[in-house]
Design a protein around this motif. Structure first.
Motif, mmCIF file in Angstrom:
data_model
loop_
_atom_site.group_PDB
_atom_site.id
_atom_site.type_symbol
_atom_site.label_atom_id
_atom_site.label_comp_id
_atom_site.label_asym_id
_atom_site.label_seq_id
_atom_site.Cartn_x
_atom_site.Cartn_y
_atom_site.Cartn_z
ATOM 1 N N CYS A 1 0.801 -1.230 0.000
ATOM 2 C CA CYS A 1 0.000 0.000 0.000
ATOM 3 C C CYS A 1 0.830 1.274 0.000
ATOM 4 O O CYS A 1 0.323 2.341 -0.333
ATOM 5 C CB CYS A 1 -0.949 0.008 1.194
ATOM 6 N N GLU B 1 -7.094 -6.703 5.419
ATOM 7 C CA GLU B 1 -8.059 -6.434 4.360
ATOM 8 C C GLU B 1 -8.032 -7.522 3.285
ATOM 9 O O GLU B 1 -9.069 -7.944 2.783
ATOM 10 C CB GLU B 1 -7.766 -5.070 3.713
ATOM 11 N N THR C 1 -10.961 -11.275 -8.344
ATOM 12 C CA THR C 1 -12.065 -10.324 -8.340
ATOM 13 C C THR C 1 -13.383 -11.083 -8.481
ATOM 14 O O THR C 1 -13.402 -12.296 -8.721
ATOM 15 C CB THR C 1 -11.917 -9.324 -9.497
ATOM 16 N N ARG D 1 -6.662 -10.211 -8.676
ATOM 17 C CA ARG D 1 -7.127 -9.092 -7.851
ATOM 18 C C ARG D 1 -6.002 -8.206 -7.316
ATOM 19 O O ARG D 1 -6.179 -6.999 -7.156
ATOM 20 C CB ARG D 1 -7.936 -9.629 -6.669
ATOM 21 N N LYS E 1 -6.660 -0.710 -9.885
ATOM 22 C CA LYS E 1 -7.968 -0.375 -9.301
ATOM 23 C C LYS E 1 -8.443 -1.449 -8.340
ATOM 24 O O LYS E 1 -8.914 -1.149 -7.232
ATOM 25 C CB LYS E 1 -8.997 -0.169 -10.423
ATOM 26 N N SER E 2 -8.330 -2.720 -8.750
ATOM 27 C CA SER E 2 -8.808 -3.792 -7.874
ATOM 28 C C SER E 2 -7.916 -3.928 -6.644
ATOM 29 O O SER E 2 -8.403 -4.234 -5.544
ATOM 30 C CB SER E 2 -8.878 -5.114 -8.643
ATOM 31 N N LEU F 1 -6.175 -1.430 -5.127
ATOM 32 C CA LEU F 1 -6.490 -0.323 -4.224
ATOM 33 C C LEU F 1 -7.776 -0.582 -3.450
ATOM 34 O O LEU F 1 -7.854 -0.335 -2.245
ATOM 35 C CB LEU F 1 -6.625 0.973 -5.028
ATOM 36 N N LYS F 2 -8.772 -1.086 -4.138
ATOM 37 C CA LYS F 2 -10.036 -1.399 -3.483
ATOM 38 C C LYS F 2 -9.861 -2.539 -2.483
ATOM 39 O O LYS F 2 -10.394 -2.494 -1.373
ATOM 40 C CB LYS F 2 -11.087 -1.781 -4.532
ATOM 41 N N GLY F 3 -9.075 -3.550 -2.862
ATOM 42 C CA GLY F 3 -8.912 -4.718 -2.019
ATOM 43 C C GLY F 3 -8.223 -4.439 -0.699
ATOM 44 O O GLY F 3 -8.521 -5.090 0.311
ATOM 45 N N ASP G 1 -8.376 -1.482 0.742
ATOM 46 C CA ASP G 1 -9.117 -0.355 1.315
ATOM 47 C C ASP G 1 -8.220 0.883 1.425
ATOM 48 O O ASP G 1 -8.188 1.558 2.452
ATOM 49 C CB ASP G 1 -9.685 -0.734 2.684
ATOM 50 N N THR H 1 -9.843 4.736 2.211
ATOM 51 C CA THR H 1 -10.288 4.955 3.589
ATOM 52 C C THR H 1 -9.109 5.263 4.493
ATOM 53 O O THR H 1 -9.151 6.177 5.321
ATOM 54 C CB THR H 1 -11.030 3.719 4.120
#
Length: 286
Positions: free
Chosen positions: A107, A145, A152, A158, A202-203, A205-207, A209, A212
């Motif tokens: 991250c 996380e 995905t 993912r 994108k996946s 970053l979402k995975g 979190d 936030t």
């Protein structure tokens, strides 16, 4: 965000062979599975951990009952927690405690990651539990996380693999919405990325979190940016733009996608925000 990480110094296949040679309990099981386990390892390395290529081994093929298969799954997973006189105890300790990292490679958060993540989860791929190339340094939050996710919802890869994926380039920017004294932020993946990498970023970053977590970090860091902007207006100080460029250069030494590198780069790329920080009235009592 993600950093490219040097692969472990030890040869993953040789370490695995050593682990298998140490087995005394359940010898019959390990004799049965050894060749396919090594083949699975070679396939992982050849395809760089791509989950679209790899299928978990069916442990029923190497045992005499469903109950035994379940037990031997736990045996394989247990190889990840060896006694200190067994392989790969020393290798795992080095990867956790002496990885040379100052940000999480998953991250980009500042701080040395001291846990290891199974890129392909050991609960689903127990045969890869001690494959060094399946183990990547990661911060506690990312690991919490990610858990056992690796695909995905539509069955695609993912997460970025920091040993194999080419990510030593800016991957995304922070977007800023007025009022610039207290802006709200969002994420924007770089337009120049190839389509496949863009989707993966994108996946990923979402995975983990990311947004936030970065929002909380941004609250504190942006106050520091405002203070720097204010200080740089003094006659004896260098300009704010030059200050940010110097800070960005230092942060990129840690990782090109470390949190502060992303922040400073995004500010420099935003003309409207830079105009505010260089020339507009800043908040009082900074």
């Amino acid at each position: 965000m993600v950093s490219k990480v040097k692969t472990p110094e030890d040869d993953s296949i040789e370490i695995l062979k050593g682990v298998l040679s140490e087995r005394r309990k359940y010898k019959q099981f390990y004799n049965r599975i050894a060749n396919d386990l090594l083949t699975q390892t070679e396939l992982f390395i050849e395809h760089q951990g791509n989950p679209l290529v790899l299928t978990p081994l069916n442990l029923d093929s190497y045992t005499d009952s469903a109950e035994e298969a379940s037990q031997r799954k736990q045996s394989l997973i247990g190889l990840y927690t060896p006694n200190n006189d067994k392989l790969p105890f020393v290798q795992l300790e080095m990867m956790r405690k002496h990885n040379g990292l100052v940000v999480c490679p998953s991250c980009g958060e500042p701080g040395r990651p001291r846990t290891l993540d199974h890129y392909l989860p050991k609960d689903i791929f127990p045969e890869l539990a001690v494959l060094l190339l399946n183990l990547t340094p990661m911060c506690d939050w990312c690991q919490g996380e990610k858990l056992t996710g690796y695909l995905t919802e539509d069955g695609q890869k993912r997460y970025i693999h920091p040993y194999f994926d080419e990510v030593n380039q800016p991957l995304f920017s922070i977007s800023f919405s007025p009022p610039f004294a207290t802006p709200s932020i969002g994420l924007s993946v770089k337009n120049e990325l190839p389509e496949a990498l863009s989707s993966l970023v994108k996946s990923h970053l979402k995975g983990v979190d990311f947004l936030t977590r970065f929002k909380e970090y941004f609250k504190t860091r942006y106050i520091s940016v405002l203070r720097k902007a204010q200080k740089c207006r003094q006659p004896v100080e260098i300009g704010f733009r030059q200050t940010l460029r110097l800070l960005l250069e230092m942060e990129e030494e840690k990782s090109i996608n470390s949190w502060d590198a992303v922040l400073y780069r995004s500010i420099l790329e935003n003309d409207e925000l830079m105009e505010y920080l260089e020339n507009s009235a800043l908040p009082e009592n900074l």
